[in-house]
Design a protein around this motif. Structure first.
Motif, PDB file in Angstrom:
ATOM      1  N   ASP A  44       0.733  -1.290  -0.111  1.00  0.00           N
ATOM      2  CA  ASP A  44       0.212   0.060  -0.756  1.00  0.00           C
ATOM      3  C   ASP A  44       1.088   0.800   0.046  1.00  0.00           C
ATOM      4  O   ASP A  44       0.509   2.034  -1.113  1.00  0.00           O
ATOM      5  CB  ASP A  44      -1.275   0.430   1.367  1.00  0.00           C
ATOM      6  N   PHE A  46       3.694   1.445  -1.270  1.00  0.00           N
ATOM      7  CA  PHE A  46       4.802   1.495  -2.263  1.00  0.00           C
ATOM      8  C   PHE A  46       3.599   2.221  -3.590  1.00  0.00           C
ATOM      9  O   PHE A  46       3.615   3.415  -4.326  1.00  0.00           O
ATOM     10  CB  PHE A  46       5.142   0.669  -2.659  1.00  0.00           C
ATOM     11  N   ARG A  48       1.355   3.918  -3.170  1.00  0.00           N
ATOM     12  CA  ARG A  48       1.138   5.676  -2.710  1.00  0.00           C
ATOM     13  C   ARG A  48       2.210   6.457  -3.139  1.00  0.00           C
ATOM     14  O   ARG A  48       2.037   7.578  -4.037  1.00  0.00           O
ATOM     15  CB  ARG A  48       0.976   5.882  -1.268  1.00  0.00           C
ATOM     16  N   TYR A  62       9.027   9.603   2.229  1.00  0.00           N
ATOM     17  CA  TYR A  62       8.214   9.186   2.119  1.00  0.00           C
ATOM     18  C   TYR A  62       7.423   8.182   2.647  1.00  0.00           C
ATOM     19  O   TYR A  62       6.139   7.848   3.386  1.00  0.00           O
ATOM     20  CB  TYR A  62       7.915   9.968   1.021  1.00  0.00           C
ATOM     21  N   THR A  65       7.305   7.612   6.760  1.00  0.00           N
ATOM     22  CA  THR A  65       6.468   8.157   6.507  1.00  0.00           C
ATOM     23  C   THR A  65       4.973   7.448   6.935  1.00  0.00           C
ATOM     24  O   THR A  65       3.396   7.380   7.349  1.00  0.00           O
ATOM     25  CB  THR A  65       5.792   9.682   6.495  1.00  0.00           C
ATOM     26  N   THR A  66       4.315   6.730   5.570  1.00  0.00           N
ATOM     27  CA  THR A  66       3.068   6.235   4.670  1.00  0.00           C
ATOM     28  C   THR A  66       3.334   5.189   5.916  1.00  0.00           C
ATOM     29  O   THR A  66       1.846   4.561   5.862  1.00  0.00           O
ATOM     30  CB  THR A  66       3.672   6.288   3.241  1.00  0.00           C
ATOM     31  N   HIS A  69       2.034   5.177   9.498  1.00  0.00           N
ATOM     32  CA  HIS A  69       0.316   5.881   9.543  1.00  0.00           C
ATOM     33  C   HIS A  69      -0.618   4.543   9.317  1.00  0.00           C
ATOM     34  O   HIS A  69      -1.264   4.427   9.572  1.00  0.00           O
ATOM     35  CB  HIS A  69       0.522   7.108   8.419  1.00  0.00           C
ATOM     36  N   LEU A  70       0.426   3.904   7.962  1.00  0.00           N
ATOM     37  CA  LEU A  70      -0.530   2.751   7.833  1.00  0.00           C
ATOM     38  C   LEU A  70      -1.076   1.929   8.765  1.00  0.00           C
ATOM     39  O   LEU A  70      -1.786   1.533   9.047  1.00  0.00           O
ATOM     40  CB  LEU A  70       0.099   1.923   6.239  1.00  0.00           C
ATOM     41  N   LEU A  72      -0.323   2.217  11.851  1.00  0.00           N
ATOM     42  CA  LEU A  72      -1.052   2.490  13.377  1.00  0.00           C
ATOM     43  C   LEU A  72      -1.973   3.103  13.184  1.00  0.00           C
ATOM     44  O   LEU A  72      -3.149   2.908  14.025  1.00  0.00           O
ATOM     45  CB  LEU A  72      -0.620   4.285  13.825  1.00  0.00           C
ATOM     46  N   GLN A 133       8.503  13.530  14.266  1.00  0.00           N
ATOM     47  CA  GLN A 133       8.248  14.128  12.327  1.00  0.00           C
ATOM     48  C   GLN A 133       7.783  13.739  11.670  1.00  0.00           C
ATOM     49  O   GLN A 133       6.617  12.982  11.808  1.00  0.00           O
ATOM     50  CB  GLN A 133       9.191  14.775  12.291  1.00  0.00           C
ATOM     51  N   MET A 135       5.904  10.721  12.929  1.00  0.00           N
ATOM     52  CA  MET A 135       4.486  10.428  13.283  1.00  0.00           C
ATOM     53  C   MET A 135       3.647  11.050  14.304  1.00  0.00           C
ATOM     54  O   MET A 135       2.068  11.485  14.782  1.00  0.00           O
ATOM     55  CB  MET A 135       4.623   9.315  15.253  1.00  0.00           C
ATOM     56  N   GLY A 136       3.938  12.634  13.783  1.00  0.00           N
ATOM     57  CA  GLY A 136       3.321  13.558  13.271  1.00  0.00           C
ATOM     58  C   GLY A 136       2.785  13.916  15.407  1.00  0.00           C
ATOM     59  O   GLY A 136       1.169  13.881  16.226  1.00  0.00           O
TER      60      GLY A 136
ATOM     61  N   LEU B  35       2.951  -3.279  -9.716  1.00  0.00           N
ATOM     62  CA  LEU B  35       2.756  -1.411  -9.896  1.00  0.00           C
ATOM     63  C   LEU B  35       3.370  -0.443 -10.964  1.00  0.00           C
ATOM     64  O   LEU B  35       2.299   0.219 -11.366  1.00  0.00           O
ATOM     65  CB  LEU B  35       4.351  -1.676  -8.486  1.00  0.00           C
ATOM     66  N   LEU B 272      -1.618  14.391   6.112  1.00  0.00           N
ATOM     67  CA  LEU B 272      -1.664  13.106   6.225  1.00  0.00           C
ATOM     68  C   LEU B 272      -1.613  13.053   7.243  1.00  0.00           C
ATOM     69  O   LEU B 272      -1.556  12.417   7.900  1.00  0.00           O
ATOM     70  CB  LEU B 272      -0.492  11.567   5.417  1.00  0.00           C
ATOM     71  N   THR B 273      -0.606  13.621   7.678  1.00  0.00           N
ATOM     72  CA  THR B 273      -0.199  13.758   9.508  1.00  0.00           C
ATOM     73  C   THR B 273      -1.243  14.070  10.718  1.00  0.00           C
ATOM     74  O   THR B 273      -1.049  12.781  11.612  1.00  0.00           O
ATOM     75  CB  THR B 273       1.206  14.220   9.481  1.00  0.00           C
ATOM     76  N   SER B 276      -3.840  11.272  10.453  1.00  0.00           N
ATOM     77  CA  SER B 276      -3.224  10.781  10.931  1.00  0.00           C
ATOM     78  C   SER B 276      -3.710  10.790  12.801  1.00  0.00           C
ATOM     79  O   SER B 276      -3.806   9.548  13.667  1.00  0.00           O
ATOM     80  CB  SER B 276      -1.894   9.988  11.121  1.00  0.00           C
ATOM     81  N   LEU B 322      -6.224   6.684   4.732  1.00  0.00           N
ATOM     82  CA  LEU B 322      -5.019   6.677   4.840  1.00  0.00           C
ATOM     83  C   LEU B 322      -3.734   5.847   3.734  1.00  0.00           C
ATOM     84  O   LEU B 322      -2.426   6.511   3.833  1.00  0.00           O
ATOM     85  CB  LEU B 322      -4.762   6.557   6.295  1.00  0.00           C
ATOM     86  N   GLY B 323      -4.337   5.183   3.712  1.00  0.00           N
ATOM     87  CA  GLY B 323      -3.804   4.117   2.558  1.00  0.00           C
ATOM     88  C   GLY B 323      -3.840   4.430   1.294  1.00  0.00           C
ATOM     89  O   GLY B 323      -3.009   3.811   0.454  1.00  0.00           O
ATOM     90  N   GLY B 324      -4.128   6.168   0.740  1.00  0.00           N
ATOM     91  CA  GLY B 324      -4.185   6.379  -0.497  1.00  0.00           C
ATOM     92  C   GLY B 324      -5.561   6.722  -1.339  1.00  0.00           C
ATOM     93  O   GLY B 324      -5.823   6.377  -2.533  1.00  0.00           O
TER      94      GLY B 324
END
Lengths: 159, 358
Positions: A44, A46, A48, A62, A65-66, A69-70, A72, A133, A135-136, B35, B272-273, B276, B322-324
């Motif tokens: 997921d 990749f 994005r 990127y 970070t992505t 978040h995924l 979490l 940074q 995890m925001g 991909l 995005l942050t 989340s 969050l996954g896009g």
């Protein structure tokens, strides 16, 4: 209303994929505890990256970070009662390591954000500012999560 | 000296990471092939700003945002106002109260809730108006002057509670009211904007939204602090549950907005942050609410509202975002609950229980 673009250069994207994939799979596995889920979340991430290739300056950052978040956000409805997944490989073969197993099982009891923070600090070796940074959150929050997580582990492991 | 626990964690991660065997060589990886076979990403504004296509998309999204926020908060704001008025009248006209503590608490909570929702209405309307979409979005309060009058009336009602001596000079509620002095400057800044009412105002819209949110947060936090001072355990539980429900209603509204903004600004790490962060807050809020209601008269109502939220699919939609991938139509459908479901109905129920508990 929208415009279609060509997408990332195949060679450049493949280069990033090759260099980042295995590390991200390991990180996601440590964060979620489930190999199959880890593979899906990494894919997921990749996807994005592929969608946003033109706007991303540092693909590795990127992706991390992505992925965080995924991990979490991932919601495992079947988590309760799920049997522990067998080891899926590794070059050393299975070696009895009770302390490692005990710690691994205790990590699964931590709140998701605490577990993710531990992975970023003790596996990725990121400084607190960078973890914050990714995890925001604030660096103080990072330190609090680490403190609470280690306290929980210490409490459970102390004979 | 090295902490053995830290070393144990580090070693565990190192060992268990080896469970994930290296993947196949990239050339033969079917996922990579998938991909690479994907078409170029579609979407507006990726790395570009402006252009007619983007504005059309944003306009469409603003309609959805406004409607979604309205579905969460506006209608019941009017109902809550009616309830507060009725309760005040009944209490004032009643020579004797049969449940003084409960009725008084419900009046106070309803008045505070009404003020929170009036501010939410004013916030939503200001945002929609600055983007030039107020004629498109169907909000219950459509005129900014009306929205401000409602807020001022709600402030006066809460000030009356504070002035009656129910809240001391250092009370959280009094302090939250004092902070509402910033509302005048906020309104002035909104009125002073003489630029185009369009997406060009998005920076101001975000600033205005944040400033209103700060005031709203202060009021909700004040409820939580006040609850801690109540001795009666059931009443205290009721206040806590009410405050947590109100907090969830507000956080959910912010989550919906953030989901839409994240869809508009793909690739923006800040959005995005923020998405989340809010997603985590909503999930934590549900856990806090479950814990606060456990073993209390509010447990059943709490379980019911959490089931309704689960059934709506909202959190699944956000997790997917969050996954896009964001499905705005699904998002809007998820927040349009029947009047007897969702957070506002939950708050009604808690206030009703508090009346009978007093």
């Amino acid at each position: 209303m929208t415009e279609t673009r060509a997408g990332p250069d195949a060679e450049a994207f493949t280069l990033v994929y090759r260099s980042q994939r295995d590390r991200l799979r390991r990180v996601a596995y440590l964060m979620t505890g489930q190999a199959a889920v880890a593979d899906e979340l990494v894919h997921d991430a990749f996807v994005r990256l592929h969608q946003r290739w033109d706007t991303v300056d540092v693909p590795a950052a990127y992706l991390r970070t992505t992925l965080v978040h995924l991990c979490l956000a991932w919601r495992d409805r079947a988590a309760m009662g799920r049997a522990r997944e067998p080891r899926s490989g590794g070059t050393a073969g299975w070696v009895e390591q009770p302390e490692v197993d005990e710690t691994w099982e205790l990590l699964a009891t931590l709140p998701r954000d605490q577990r993710v923070t531990l992975v970023l600090r003790y596996y990725e070796d990121l400084p607190d500012d960078e973890i914050a940074q990714v995890m925001g959150c604030q660096p103080a929050t990072v330190r609090t999560r680490v403190h609470r997580a280690l306290a929980k582990l210490r409490e459970e492991m102390t004979p | 000296m090295t902490d053995p626990i830290e070393e144990g964690v580090r070693r565990t991660f190192t060992v268990r990471a080896e469970d994930m065997a290296p993947g196949d060589g990239a050339a033969g990886d079917p996922r990579l092939q998938e991909l690479l076979a994907r078409p170029g990403a579609t979407g507006s504004g990726n790395g570009h700003h402006g252009g007619p296509g983007r504005f059309l998309l944003v306009a469409a999204i603003v309609v959805i945002v406004g409607a979604a926020l309205a579905a969460i908060g506006v209608v019941a704001a009017n109902d809550a106002g009616d309830e507060a008025g009725d309760d005040t009248g009944d209490v004032a006209s009643d020579g004797e109260r049969t449940d003084p503590a409960g009725a008084g608490l419900v009046v106070d909570l309803a008045a505070q809730r009404n003020l929170v929702m009036a501010l939410q209405d004013e916030r939503n309307l200001a945002s929609v108006d600055l983007l030039g979409q107020s004629g498109i979005v169907d909000l219950a309060v459509s005129d900014p002057a009306d929205a401000r009058r409602d807020t001022d009336a709600a402030i006066a009602a809460v000030q009356a509670i504070v002035g009656s001596g129910q809240a001391g000079s250092g009370s959280p509620l009094r302090q939250a009211l004092d902070r509402l002095a910033a509302l005048d400057a906020l309104r002035s800044d909104v009125d002073a904007y003489d630029g185009p009412r369009s997406f060009a105002a998005i920076d101001l819209v975000n600033e205005v939204f944040a400033r209103y949110t700060e005031l709203i947060d202060g009021l909700i936090d004040a409820q939580g602090e006040a609850a801690l001072a109540v001795d009666d355990p059931d009443l205290r539980a009721g206040l806590e549950v009410h405050q947590l429900g109100l907090r969830q209603q507000e956080t959910t509204a912010q989550l919906v907005r953030a989901t839409v903004l994240n869809a508009v600004e793909p690739g923006d790490s800040a959005s995005l942050t923020e998405l989340s962060r809010l997603f985590g807050l909503v999930q934590q809020g549900q856990a806090d609410l479950t814990s606060a209601a456990a073993g209390t008269p509010y447990e059943e109502a709490t379980a019911a509202v959490l089931d309704e939220v689960e059934a709506s699919g909202l959190l699944d939609i956000v997790a997917t975002a969050l996954g896009g991938t964001t499905n705005l139509a699904d998002l809007l459908a998820a927040v349009e609950l029947p009047p007897d479901e969702g957070w506002l109905a939950f708050l009604d129920r808690v206030e009703q229980l508090l009346t009978t508990e007093g």
